[in-house]
Every structure is written in structure tokens, then in C-alpha cells.
Design a protein around this motif. Structure first.
Motif, PDB file in Angstrom:
ATOM      1  N   ALA A  92     -10.078  -7.458-113.315  1.00 58.50           N
ATOM      2  CA  ALA A  92     -11.217  -8.541-112.835  1.00 58.50           C
ATOM      3  C   ALA A  92     -10.821  -8.820-111.566  1.00 58.50           C
ATOM      4  CB  ALA A  92     -11.099  -9.610-113.897  1.00 58.50           C
ATOM      5  N   GLY A  93      -9.512  -9.350-111.006  1.00 61.36           N
ATOM      6  CA  GLY A  93      -9.224  -9.812-109.767  1.00 61.36           C
ATOM      7  C   GLY A  93      -9.575  -8.907-108.628  1.00 61.36           C
ATOM      8  N   LEU A  96     -13.323  -8.587-108.431  1.00 55.49           N
ATOM      9  CA  LEU A  96     -13.761  -9.608-107.537  1.00 55.49           C
ATOM     10  C   LEU A  96     -13.439  -9.761-106.205  1.00 55.49           C
ATOM     11  CD1 LEU A  96     -13.161 -12.673-109.938  1.00 55.49           C
ATOM     12  CD2 LEU A  96     -15.404 -11.684-109.593  1.00 55.49           C
ATOM     13  N   LEU A  99     -16.065  -7.276-104.397  1.00 52.71           N
ATOM     14  CA  LEU A  99     -17.161  -7.705-104.319  1.00 52.71           C
ATOM     15  C   LEU A  99     -17.313  -8.699-103.265  1.00 52.71           C
ATOM     16  CD1 LEU A  99     -18.152  -8.269-108.156  1.00 52.71           C
ATOM     17  CD2 LEU A  99     -19.326  -6.618-106.336  1.00 52.71           C
ATOM     18  N   ALA A 100     -16.417  -9.824-103.008  1.00 49.71           N
ATOM     19  CA  ALA A 100     -16.373 -10.561-102.079  1.00 49.71           C
ATOM     20  C   ALA A 100     -16.323  -9.959-100.873  1.00 49.71           C
ATOM     21  CB  ALA A 100     -15.173 -11.642-102.011  1.00 49.71           C
ATOM     22  N   LEU A 119     -15.541 -16.851-104.467  1.00 48.38           N
ATOM     23  CA  LEU A 119     -15.357 -15.754-105.106  1.00 48.38           C
ATOM     24  C   LEU A 119     -14.216 -14.902-104.957  1.00 48.38           C
ATOM     25  CD1 LEU A 119     -16.806 -14.020-107.303  1.00 48.38           C
ATOM     26  CD2 LEU A 119     -17.800 -12.633-105.365  1.00 48.38           C
ATOM     27  N   GLY A 123     -10.779 -14.334-107.114  1.00 46.26           N
ATOM     28  CA  GLY A 123     -10.331 -12.994-107.405  1.00 46.26           C
ATOM     29  C   GLY A 123      -8.660 -12.968-106.872  1.00 46.26           C
TER      30      GLY A 123
END
Length: 414
Positions: A92-93, A96, A99-100, A119, A123
């Protein structure tokens, strides 16, 4: 009358070097992306300043947002890691952070940059609890010092990679393309970890079998361990020292010693690369946990002495990058020992929580240090920057020995 005896199940064979090297490599690759993502925006400030009509103070606030959010998430994520295991939190980190980076690349306003900084901070906040839980439980004791060494080296390489990758891409294709490439890199590393996800599988430890100290306060009982807070303070001052070197020390040296701009640009790169080399040596030195505090004391003692030389001695300009390299190597030798003293302070089934709290000191130190040392720079106290750096490194030495002293006191009391 005979009683049938039930034999104990055979102990599992110790993991092979190949198995442990795979875990170390995967965790190190993820850690590199964490440090890489911490410097996504800073190298691009000149371009972002023009395109968003923002001041350097406003752009610096984006970094503060990142680290403040990361700090809060890091403290909380340790509990999540202990409850659900490190692997899903690690995935998940990384997602993120990717995505950031893509979010930064499509931002059309300062508010969007701030939102994606939040965000990215979320992460980034999961990595230390995840990484050290995996390393502490999947790597055997004889190789743990080397695992910490590789972990520190990959972090330093991530810091070095960000400007080396983003600035040339920006010059060639623009900052939006550069940030999109950064996001792609994060997802490439995530894909590699997904392919080899079996190596990162780790069962969740039951919460019932805790140490005496932890049982007294339930899931929060580890906060009563004095050594945990001594480690927190150690990392707070460690982050302050690192932030000084990353942000202000090269420019302060330029002002004091008339260093040409091309040599100033080398100072940080030389420091980080030599720090990585020092961590290799530190991995061997940390093979004996009993000498961890002494390794830290010698390493940071030498680094503090070099800082004072830079602040007061009349040295030729060409020697300044060399001194930065020596300072980085000396400080780097203490990296693996630094991580081992935290492991020795952590109850067995609270590793994620302890590392989450302790390593949040890094984020807090990196958020506060620019305020203190930036003021010295604004007032032209360039020698004072190196005095402050040496003082902070001296506090690190005292903190390391205090951790050992407090830990021994707790063991005797128990």
C-alpha cells in the motif's frame, strides 16, 4: 505401564544465504523508493516556482506537510503492521508513493501539490515499521548487521537517485514528464515485490505472549520502556544532523571557504556515497551487538570533529568535498549499529509499534531542523551551522550510551 512420549518436532533449518539475500534485496528496493520519494519536489523547485508563481517558503511548506503527515502515519502504522503483518502495508505504501508522483505530474495549482504531498506522506510513513519488522524476523542474527547496512545504503542511494534522475529528465522533457517517470519507477518496484511476494510473507505474532514490561500497559505498554524514548531522541537528533548536511552545510562551506559552485554541488553527493560506503563497514562492525554504542561514538565523534574543522579551520576549497566525504563515511559506519540498538529495546511482539514511534523522530527532526539552522544561515552565522552540527552529533553519542544504560537498568529491575 508404559507412557508413550511425544517427540518434539524438529527445528526448522536455518534460512540460507540466498533466501535471506532475497529478503534483504526486496526490502532494500522498497526503502530506496521511500527515500527517493522524499526528494521528488526539492530538485524541481526552480521550475515549480515559476510555473506555480510560488515562493521558496511556500514550496518548502510542501516538504513540511510531507514530513508532518509521514510522522503521524509512521507512529500509527506500527500498530497496523503488528496486527495485519508487514507485506500488505508495504504494498500500500509503494502504491501511494507512485500515485502521489503521478498526481504531482498533473497538478495545476499549489493546492493540488499540497494535497498530493499529504498522499505521499501517508505512503512514506509505513516503511520503517514494515522494513524492520521484516528484517528482524526473517534475517538470522549473524547477518542482521549486514541487512541493516544494505537497508541504510539503499536509502542513501534513493536520496542520490532523485536529483540525478529528475533534473536531467526535466531539462530534456519537462518536470511533468520527470515526475511521471518517478511514479512509474515506484510501480516497477511494486511489481517486482508482488512477483516475489512469497519471500515477504510473515505470520502475525499473537499478542498474548508479551514481555513483562509490555503486559503492564497492554498494547501501549511498550511506551513505558525508557529505552524506546531514548531511541526516539536519538533519531530526532540524527535527522537534525542529516537535514543540516542536506540543506545548509554545503552552502555554509561555500561562504566560509570560497568554494566554487561546481564543487559545492559535489559535497552532498560525495557525503551520501561515502556514507553508503561507511555503512558497508558498519555492517561488519555491528556483527557484535555489544560494541554498537562504541561504534556510534567513534563514528559520530570523528564526524563532529570534521564539522568543526569545516567551521573554523582555513582549508583550501578543493578539500571541502573531501572533508564532506570523510564526514559521511564516519557517520555511515554507525548506521547498522544505530538500528540494532532499537531492536534490542523492542519487545518481541511489538516491533512494528516500537519502530513506528522511534523512527517518527526522523520526520520530526527533519521538520524542525530547517527552522533552527535556516535562521543561522539568514543571519550569516555560517560557522555556527557547523558548530550546531557538531553539537547535535555529540548529543547522538550521549543518546546511544544512555539507551544502553537505561536498557540495562530495566533488565536489572526485571
Amino acid at each position: 505401564m508404559t507412557t508413550a512420549s511425544t517427540p518434539f518436532p524438529p527445528a526448522p533449518p536455518p534460512p540460507s544465504l540466498r533466501q535471506e539475500a532475497g529478503v534483504i534485496g526486496l526490502v532494500g528496493g522498497a526503502h530506496m523508493i521511500s527515500h527517493f520519494s522524499q526528494l521528488l519536489l526539492a530538485p524541481l523547485f526552480p521550475w515549480l516556482k515559476d510555473d506555480f508563481h510560488a515562493s521558496y517558503a511556500e514550496l518548502g511548506l510542501l516538504m513540511s506537510i510531507f514530513f508532518v503527515v509521514s510522522c503521524g502515519v509512521q507512529m500509527a502504522s506500527g500498530f497496523v503492521v503488528d496486527k495485519f503483518g508487514p507485506r500488505p502495508i508495504l504494498f500500500a505504501g509503494l502504491a501511494l508513493l507512485g500515485l502521489a508522483a503521478f498526481g504531482f505530474s498533473i497538478s495545476t495549482s499549489y493546492a493540488m501539490l499540497a494535497a498530493f504531498s499529504v498522499l505521499a506522506g501517508i505512503g512514506n510513513g509505513v516503511f520503517h515499521p514494515v522494513d524492520y519488522t521484516l528484517l528482524n524476523r526473517k534475517i538470522s542474527a549473524p547477518r542482521l548487521g549486514h541487512a541493516y547496512s544494505v537497508h541504510g545504503i539503499t536509502g542513501s542511494l534513493g536520496w542520490a537517485l532523485a536529483p540525478a534522475m529528475l533534473v536531467p529528465l526535466t531539462l530534456a522533457f519537462g518536470w511533468r514528464t520527470a515526475l511521471a517517470c518517478a511514479g512509474s519507477l515506484a510501480f516497477v518496484v511494486l511489481a517486482v515485490l508482488w512477483i516475489y511476494r512469497d519471500k515477504l510473507d510473515l505470520p502475525v505474532l499473537p499478542a498474548a505472549k508479551a514481555s513483562t514490561v509490555q503486559l503492564e500497559g497492554g498494547s501501549m505498554g511498550f511506551l513505558r520502556i525508557p529505552a524506546v524514548w531514548m531511541c526516539f531522541g536519538f533519531f530526532f537528533f540524527f535527522a537534525m544532523a542529516l537535514s543540516v548536511v542536506q540543506a545548509f552545510a554545503p552552502e555554509a562551506a561555500r561562504q566560509l571557504h570560497n568554494v566554487p559552485l561546481d564543487l559545492v554541488a559535489l559535497c552532498l553527493s560525495v557525503y551520501m556515497l561515502c556514507s553508503a560506503g561507511g555503512m558497508v563497514l558498519g555492517g561488519f562492525l555491528a556483527a557484535d551487538p555489544a560494541r554498537c554504542e562504541r561504534v556510534i561514538g567513534v563514528g559520530f565523534g570523528i564526524a563532529a570533529g570534521i564539522a568543526l574543522v569545516l567551521g573554523f579551520a582555513d582549508v583550501p576549497a578543493w578539500s571541502v568535498p573531501v572533508l564532506f566525504g570523510l564526514m559521511g563515511f564516519a557517520a555511515g559506519t554507525g548506521g547498522p549499529s544505530r538500528d540494532l540498538i532499537v531492536k534490542r529495546a523492542a519487545p518481541a511482539n511489538a516491533t512494528g509499534r516500537v519502530y513506528g514511534v522511534v523512527y517518527s523522530g526522523l520526520d520530526i527532526g527533519q521538520a524542525i531542523s530547517p527552522l533552527v539552522f535556516g535562521s543561522l544561515m539568514d543571519h550569516g552565522q555560517f560557522a555556527g551551522v557547523f558548530i550546531g552540527l557538531a553539537l547535535v552529533q555529540g548529543v547522538l553519542i550521549a543518546s546511544a550510551f544512555n539507551v544502553r544504560k537505561v536498557r540495562r537498568t530495566v533488565l536489572v529491575a526485571a
